[in-house]
Design a protein around this motif. Structure first.
Motif, PDB file in Angstrom:
ATOM      1  N   PHE A  67       0.850  -1.184   0.000  1.00 17.19           N
ATOM      2  CA  PHE A  67       0.000   0.000   0.000  1.00 17.19           C
ATOM      3  C   PHE A  67       0.887   1.237   0.000  1.00 17.19           C
ATOM      4  O   PHE A  67       2.093   1.148   0.216  1.00 17.19           O
ATOM      5  N   THR A  68       0.277   2.375  -0.290  1.00 13.15           N
ATOM      6  CA  THR A  68       1.028   3.631  -0.358  1.00 13.15           C
ATOM      7  C   THR A  68       0.369   4.683   0.519  1.00 13.15           C
ATOM      8  O   THR A  68      -0.839   4.662   0.734  1.00 13.15           O
ATOM      9  N   VAL A  69       1.201   5.580   0.999  1.00  8.07           N
ATOM     10  CA  VAL A  69       0.752   6.735   1.759  1.00  8.07           C
ATOM     11  C   VAL A  69       1.473   7.924   1.154  1.00  8.07           C
ATOM     12  O   VAL A  69       2.663   7.841   0.841  1.00  8.07           O
ATOM     13  N   GLN A  73       4.667  16.178  -0.900  1.00  7.16           N
ATOM     14  CA  GLN A  73       5.960  16.036  -1.572  1.00  7.16           C
ATOM     15  C   GLN A  73       6.379  14.600  -1.834  1.00  7.16           C
ATOM     16  O   GLN A  73       7.107  14.348  -2.787  1.00  7.16           O
ATOM     17  N   TYR A  74       5.967  13.661  -0.982  1.00  3.91           N
ATOM     18  CA  TYR A  74       6.505  12.306  -1.055  1.00  3.91           C
ATOM     19  C   TYR A  74       5.419  11.246  -1.055  1.00  3.91           C
ATOM     20  O   TYR A  74       4.323  11.457  -0.556  1.00  3.91           O
ATOM     21  N   VAL A  75       5.780  10.092  -1.597  1.00  7.69           N
ATOM     22  CA  VAL A  75       4.949   8.896  -1.566  1.00  7.69           C
ATOM     23  C   VAL A  75       5.764   7.825  -0.857  1.00  7.69           C
ATOM     24  O   VAL A  75       6.943   7.638  -1.167  1.00  7.69           O
ATOM     25  N   ALA A  79       5.564  -2.556   1.169  1.00  7.95           N
ATOM     26  CA  ALA A  79       5.226  -3.922   0.783  1.00  7.95           C
ATOM     27  C   ALA A  79       5.667  -4.866   1.892  1.00  7.95           C
ATOM     28  O   ALA A  79       6.678  -4.631   2.545  1.00  7.95           O
ATOM     29  N   CYS A  80       4.892  -5.914   2.092  1.00  8.74           N
ATOM     30  CA  CYS A  80       5.232  -6.921   3.095  1.00  8.74           C
ATOM     31  C   CYS A  80       5.542  -8.230   2.381  1.00  8.74           C
ATOM     32  O   CYS A  80       4.759  -8.691   1.552  1.00  8.74           O
ATOM     33  N   ALA A  81       6.698  -8.796   2.696  1.00  4.44           N
ATOM     34  CA  ALA A  81       7.114 -10.081   2.121  1.00  4.44           C
ATOM     35  C   ALA A  81       8.228 -10.662   2.983  1.00  4.44           C
ATOM     36  O   ALA A  81       9.020  -9.915   3.577  1.00  4.44           O
ATOM     37  N   ASN A  82       8.284 -11.987   3.048  1.00  2.00           N
ATOM     38  CA  ASN A  82       9.360 -12.685   3.762  1.00  2.00           C
ATOM     39  C   ASN A  82       9.523 -12.187   5.198  1.00  2.00           C
ATOM     40  O   ASN A  82      10.650 -12.004   5.662  1.00  2.00           O
ATOM     41  N   HIS A  83       8.419 -11.919   5.874  1.00  4.44           N
ATOM     42  CA  HIS A  83       8.427 -11.454   7.271  1.00  4.44           C
ATOM     43  C   HIS A  83       9.143 -10.113   7.432  1.00  4.44           C
ATOM     44  O   HIS A  83       9.712  -9.831   8.487  1.00  4.44           O
ATOM     45  N   ARG A  84       9.116  -9.306   6.391  1.00  7.38           N
ATOM     46  CA  ARG A  84       9.730  -7.977   6.439  1.00  7.38           C
ATOM     47  C   ARG A  84       8.790  -6.949   5.824  1.00  7.38           C
ATOM     48  O   ARG A  84       7.916  -7.280   5.043  1.00  7.38           O
ATOM     49  N   ILE A  85       9.020  -5.694   6.193  1.00  7.70           N
ATOM     50  CA  ILE A  85       8.277  -4.576   5.620  1.00  7.70           C
ATOM     51  C   ILE A  85       9.283  -3.750   4.830  1.00  7.70           C
ATOM     52  O   ILE A  85      10.275  -3.269   5.381  1.00  7.70           O
ATOM     53  N   TYR A  86       9.045  -3.611   3.550  1.00  5.92           N
ATOM     54  CA  TYR A  86       9.926  -2.852   2.656  1.00  5.92           C
ATOM     55  C   TYR A  86       9.266  -1.509   2.363  1.00  5.92           C
ATOM     56  O   TYR A  86       8.096  -1.462   1.970  1.00  5.92           O
ATOM     57  N   VAL A  87      10.004  -0.431   2.533  1.00  6.32           N
ATOM     58  CA  VAL A  87       9.453   0.909   2.349  1.00  6.32           C
ATOM     59  C   VAL A  87      10.373   1.706   1.437  1.00  6.32           C
ATOM     60  O   VAL A  87      11.574   1.801   1.688  1.00  6.32           O
ATOM     61  N   ALA A  88       9.809   2.276   0.386  1.00  2.00           N
ATOM     62  CA  ALA A  88      10.554   3.191  -0.485  1.00  2.00           C
ATOM     63  C   ALA A  88       9.920   4.573  -0.378  1.00  2.00           C
ATOM     64  O   ALA A  88       8.704   4.716  -0.504  1.00  2.00           O
TER      65      ALA A  88
END
Length: 104
Positions: A67-69, A73-75, A79-88
């Motif tokens: 999901f996105t927030v 200025q920013y997005v 994403a959640c995968a492999n018991h981790r939360i990835y944020v860009a």
């Protein structure tokens, strides 16, 4: 592991930072604008926990993958995968366009 993670996030257009959290919210990796930003990590972790608890479906709980927030200025793409939360963290497309116009 760090170099393969960098390669994945290098492909994200307009990326200004990233975070990788484990399933208990601890920061595993961070870079650029989000480097060592515990406040952002805690807020993102709370959003993910909230999203997990709230279902948009009336009958069954539907898991999310990403999901996105966004703000002005920013997005923040999560994403959640492999018991981790990835944020860009990315610049808003409109902000990038306005900057290019101002530079010309």
């Amino acid at each position: 592991m760090s170099t393969s993670i960098n390669k994945v996030f290098d492909n994200v257009p307009d990326r200004v930072g990233y975070l990788i959290l484990n399933e208990d919210g601890s920061v595993e990796h961070s870079h650029d604008d989000l480097q060592n930003n515990e406040q952002a990590a805690n807020l993102i972790y709370k959003m993910v926990l909230c999203r997990v608890k709230v279902s948009v479906h009336l009958i069954k709980q539907i898991a999310f993958k990403r999901f996105t927030v966004s703000d002005d200025q920013y997005v923040y793409c999560m994403a959640c995968a492999n018991h981790r939360i990835y944020v860009a963290k990315r610049r808003q497309e409109s902000s990038t366009r306005l900057k290019k116009i101002d530079d010309n």
